[in-house]
Design a protein around this motif. Sequence first.
Motif, mmCIF file in Angstrom:
data_model
loop_
_atom_site.group_PDB
_atom_site.id
_atom_site.type_symbol
_atom_site.label_atom_id
_atom_site.label_comp_id
_atom_site.label_asym_id
_atom_site.label_seq_id
_atom_site.Cartn_x
_atom_site.Cartn_y
_atom_site.Cartn_z
ATOM 1 N N THR A 162 2.783 -89.490 24.498
ATOM 2 C CA THR A 162 3.315 -88.146 24.668
ATOM 3 C C THR A 162 3.282 -87.724 26.125
ATOM 4 O OG1 THR A 162 2.524 -87.553 22.464
ATOM 5 C CG2 THR A 162 3.109 -85.743 23.942
ATOM 6 N N LEU A 163 4.416 -87.272 26.621
ATOM 7 C CA LEU A 163 4.532 -86.784 27.984
ATOM 8 C C LEU A 163 4.879 -85.308 27.955
ATOM 9 C CD1 LEU A 163 4.879 -87.322 31.101
ATOM 10 C CD2 LEU A 163 7.294 -87.737 30.599
ATOM 11 N N GLY A 164 4.161 -84.532 28.741
ATOM 12 C CA GLY A 164 4.488 -83.122 28.921
ATOM 13 C C GLY A 164 4.618 -82.833 30.406
ATOM 14 N N SER A 165 5.503 -81.921 30.762
ATOM 15 C CA SER A 165 5.677 -81.649 32.181
ATOM 16 C C SER A 165 6.244 -80.249 32.392
ATOM 17 C CB SER A 165 6.608 -82.680 32.832
ATOM 18 O OG SER A 165 7.936 -82.545 32.367
ATOM 19 N N THR A 166 5.928 -79.719 33.564
ATOM 20 C CA THR A 166 6.587 -78.537 34.100
ATOM 21 C C THR A 166 7.135 -78.950 35.458
ATOM 22 O OG1 THR A 166 4.691 -77.659 35.325
ATOM 23 C CG2 THR A 166 4.820 -77.133 32.967
ATOM 24 N N ARG A 167 7.662 -77.989 36.215
ATOM 25 C CA ARG A 167 8.202 -78.363 37.526
ATOM 26 C C ARG A 167 7.092 -78.745 38.503
ATOM 27 N NH1 ARG A 167 10.800 -73.286 40.606
ATOM 28 N NH2 ARG A 167 10.916 -74.932 42.169
ATOM 29 N N ASN A 168 5.826 -78.437 38.173
ATOM 30 C CA ASN A 168 4.736 -78.693 39.112
ATOM 31 C C ASN A 168 3.687 -79.683 38.612
ATOM 32 O OD1 ASN A 168 5.637 -76.901 41.175
ATOM 33 N ND2 ASN A 168 4.891 -75.169 39.960
ATOM 34 N N SER A 174 -5.433 -90.499 29.468
ATOM 35 C CA SER A 174 -4.584 -89.460 30.037
ATOM 36 C C SER A 174 -4.182 -89.827 31.457
ATOM 37 C CB SER A 174 -5.299 -88.103 30.032
ATOM 38 O OG SER A 174 -6.263 -88.025 31.066
ATOM 39 N N VAL A 175 -2.982 -89.420 31.826
ATOM 40 C CA VAL A 175 -2.485 -89.527 33.195
ATOM 41 C C VAL A 175 -2.017 -88.134 33.582
ATOM 42 C CG1 VAL A 175 -0.906 -90.697 34.767
ATOM 43 C CG2 VAL A 175 -1.670 -91.866 32.682
ATOM 44 N N THR A 176 -2.549 -87.591 34.671
ATOM 45 C CA THR A 176 -2.177 -86.240 35.078
ATOM 46 C C THR A 176 -1.839 -86.199 36.562
ATOM 47 O OG1 THR A 176 -4.532 -85.701 35.400
ATOM 48 C CG2 THR A 176 -3.537 -85.084 33.296
ATOM 49 N N TRP A 177 -1.016 -85.211 36.914
ATOM 50 C CA TRP A 177 -0.590 -85.039 38.314
ATOM 51 C C TRP A 177 -0.228 -83.587 38.534
ATOM 52 C CZ3 TRP A 177 4.377 -83.628 40.099
ATOM 53 C CH2 TRP A 177 4.582 -83.774 41.483
ATOM 54 N N ASP A 178 -0.624 -83.068 39.694
ATOM 55 C CA ASP A 178 -0.343 -81.681 40.052
ATOM 56 C C ASP A 178 0.269 -81.665 41.450
ATOM 57 O OD1 ASP A 178 -0.370 -79.022 40.832
ATOM 58 O OD2 ASP A 178 -2.362 -78.605 40.047
ATOM 59 N N ARG A 179 1.490 -81.173 41.538
ATOM 60 C CA ARG A 179 2.207 -81.147 42.815
ATOM 61 C C ARG A 179 1.443 -80.367 43.884
ATOM 62 N NH1 ARG A 179 7.620 -81.932 43.203
ATOM 63 N NH2 ARG A 179 7.908 -81.373 40.991
ATOM 64 N N HIS A 180 0.706 -79.358 43.475
ATOM 65 C CA HIS A 180 0.027 -78.476 44.422
ATOM 66 C C HIS A 180 -1.466 -78.773 44.551
ATOM 67 C CE1 HIS A 180 3.692 -76.291 44.810
ATOM 68 N NE2 HIS A 180 3.682 -75.863 43.556
ATOM 69 N N GLU A 206 -1.586 -77.210 30.966
ATOM 70 C CA GLU A 206 -0.328 -76.707 31.526
ATOM 71 C C GLU A 206 0.838 -77.624 31.171
ATOM 72 O OE1 GLU A 206 1.611 -75.521 35.885
ATOM 73 O OE2 GLU A 206 -0.566 -75.779 35.670
ATOM 74 N N ALA A 207 0.619 -78.937 31.253
ATOM 75 C CA ALA A 207 1.705 -79.886 30.994
ATOM 76 C C ALA A 207 2.125 -79.884 29.533
ATOM 77 C CB ALA A 207 1.267 -81.282 31.416
ATOM 78 N N MET A 208 1.142 -79.807 28.616
ATOM 79 C CA MET A 208 1.448 -79.879 27.189
ATOM 80 C C MET A 208 1.822 -78.516 26.602
ATOM 81 S SD MET A 208 1.244 -83.043 26.515
ATOM 82 C CE MET A 208 0.617 -84.522 27.350
ATOM 83 N N GLY A 209 1.596 -77.455 27.374
ATOM 84 C CA GLY A 209 1.941 -76.127 26.902
ATOM 85 C C GLY A 209 0.948 -75.552 25.921
ATOM 86 N N ARG A 210 -0.227 -76.154 25.801
ATOM 87 C CA ARG A 210 -1.267 -75.649 24.892
ATOM 88 C C ARG A 210 -2.579 -76.343 25.216
ATOM 89 N NH1 ARG A 210 -2.465 -79.106 20.542
ATOM 90 N NH2 ARG A 210 -1.121 -80.940 20.426
ATOM 91 N N ASP A 211 -3.650 -75.799 24.686
ATOM 92 C CA ASP A 211 -4.966 -76.401 24.850
ATOM 93 C C ASP A 211 -5.092 -77.565 23.869
ATOM 94 O OD1 ASP A 211 -7.600 -77.077 25.112
ATOM 95 O OD2 ASP A 211 -8.405 -75.080 24.676
ATOM 96 N N VAL A 212 -5.262 -78.769 24.373
ATOM 97 C CA VAL A 212 -5.364 -79.943 23.499
ATOM 98 C C VAL A 212 -6.800 -80.208 23.079
ATOM 99 C CG1 VAL A 212 -3.273 -81.043 24.350
ATOM 100 C CG2 VAL A 212 -5.446 -81.486 25.515
ATOM 101 N N GLY A 213 -7.731 -79.369 23.479
ATOM 102 C CA GLY A 213 -9.095 -79.472 22.986
ATOM 103 C C GLY A 213 -9.889 -80.614 23.568
ATOM 104 N N VAL A 214 -9.975 -80.683 24.890
ATOM 105 C CA VAL A 214 -10.746 -81.754 25.526
ATOM 106 C C VAL A 214 -12.232 -81.534 25.245
ATOM 107 C CG1 VAL A 214 -11.353 -82.887 27.695
ATOM 108 C CG2 VAL A 214 -9.016 -82.041 27.337
ATOM 109 N N ARG A 215 -12.849 -82.461 24.531
ATOM 110 C CA ARG A 215 -14.266 -82.360 24.184
ATOM 111 C C ARG A 215 -15.155 -83.151 25.138
ATOM 112 N NH1 ARG A 215 -14.176 -83.283 17.585
ATOM 113 N NH2 ARG A 215 -12.994 -81.384 17.045
ATOM 114 N N GLU A 216 -14.599 -84.231 25.657
ATOM 115 C CA GLU A 216 -15.406 -85.100 26.522
ATOM 116 C C GLU A 216 -14.460 -85.876 27.428
ATOM 117 O OE1 GLU A 216 -18.506 -88.894 26.082
ATOM 118 O OE2 GLU A 216 -18.050 -87.623 24.335
ATOM 119 N N ILE A 217 -14.896 -86.138 28.657
ATOM 120 C CA ILE A 217 -14.133 -86.969 29.586
ATOM 121 C C ILE A 217 -15.012 -88.136 30.000
ATOM 122 C CG2 ILE A 217 -13.001 -87.085 31.837
ATOM 123 C CD1 ILE A 217 -12.215 -84.193 31.531
#
Length: 492
Positions: free
Chosen positions: A201-207, A225-231, A251-262
């Motif tokens: 699943t890929l989610g994105s905004t302009r940033n 997960s793979v994440t990137w922030d233009r700013h 922000e990318a997925m448009g909702r809280d995906v419930g990260v419990r642990e990294i």
Amino acid sequence: MTSVDHVTDVLVVGGGPTGMTVAGDLARAGRSVTVLERWPSINPASRAFVTMARTLELLDSRGLAADLLAGAGTTDRIELFSGATVDLSHLPSRYRYGMILPQTVVDQALENYARDQGAIVVRGTEVVGLEQDTDGVTVTARPKGGGERSTWRAAYVVGADGAHSTVRDLLGVEFPGKSVLSSVVLADVLLGDGPSGTGLTLGSTRNVFGFLAPYGPARPGWYRSVTWDRHHQLPDSAPVEEGEVVRVLTEAMGRDVGVREIGWHSRFHCDERQVRRYRHGRVFLAGDAAHVHSPMGGQGMNTGIQDAANLAWKLDLVLGGADPAILDTYHRERHPIGRRVLRQSGALMRAVTLGPPPARWLRNHLAPLVLSIGRVRDAVAGSFSGVTLRYSRRRGQHPLVGTRATEVPLAEGRLTELQRTPGFLLIREHDVAHLGTTVAQARRIGPGPALLVRPDGYIAWAGPSSRANGPDGWQTAWRTWTARISGPAPVP
């Protein structure tokens, strides 16, 4: 001449998936091969996590796919933007999906394969010198970080030592290209409310963009997960904060995906680069040492393993006395594939990171429409999975030459099972009895021409099996590759 401490047929520099595939294949063919790897153990920072269908076929022909799949997740869909989907379920392959598994697991399986076949693996050793002459290559190495030097002499060297290749540097080979994306963050995340289904699943905004791949039953609830922030652009050395991963995913997925642990995480940048030549005398570059590109599409590890499968059997033939000119076909066949992979992964990356709203609007409306067209869907899926990539053929050759033979139905079982014994394979027509030849044979089920299949699973010749000799015969094609030198030999 410098005194030599060790002698081997082929020296492989780099013990990642590319290097171990080369080493295992050569050792399986009976060649002496040594791997020098600077890491004392498997690199825990390996980035790949998707094994595509063509690579799974190659792993199956080495007896590895079934065990890997038993502990992996799979997905037949890659969810892009605004409902656009790359659908793998129609692939012309036994494996109509991608395997989701950390590269470290694949690395271990391939190292076990290389060792089991008889390859010598020397870890914690770095290469510091390389000289070649008309008869071979001399490599100087030492323990990682310093220590007493040793020398290795080999007929050929394979540089499979990654994007920062020492072999490439010692050859003085340029790596033209540029950096295209920085501050990309990889992480293993445990989610309480991840995406529905089993797709990528890929989610994105302009940033920002966020990408999630489920690990499956072996690690329920865990995703890469793979994440990137233009700013939020930081150097590779900057630590990854857990809040950064959570924020960008939300922000990318448009909702809280419930990260419990990294768990494990890493920051990196990606380049688009490719060497101009894969062969440099008796030294060959493969995998990331030859080409690097955007991580979009999960192409890196897959392309490297496929490089290795193309090169190893050709080295084996030449070590057995075949014309060394056939080694030039490694560059001719694999360089265009590498260039195509670089371009298609780059195109996807640029589509994901589009900034201007009009361009994003056009992308969001066109991509779902285009990918809903069957022929386009299958072309995109086939290219990314590797199953429809082909090698060029000479004018006048059968259209099947250069395509893979993996899905040809055989009376004796799957081609990948038969190819666990290396060598060429002659596939006879369904109504033709066994032919009097030393080349291994199988019989196809159903209509279709006879095929001469190369050790890497691609078709070298197609036509009637009765056409053995002459300029268009299968024995002529076979001898072109395998004949021992007794004067000038034709180049395939």
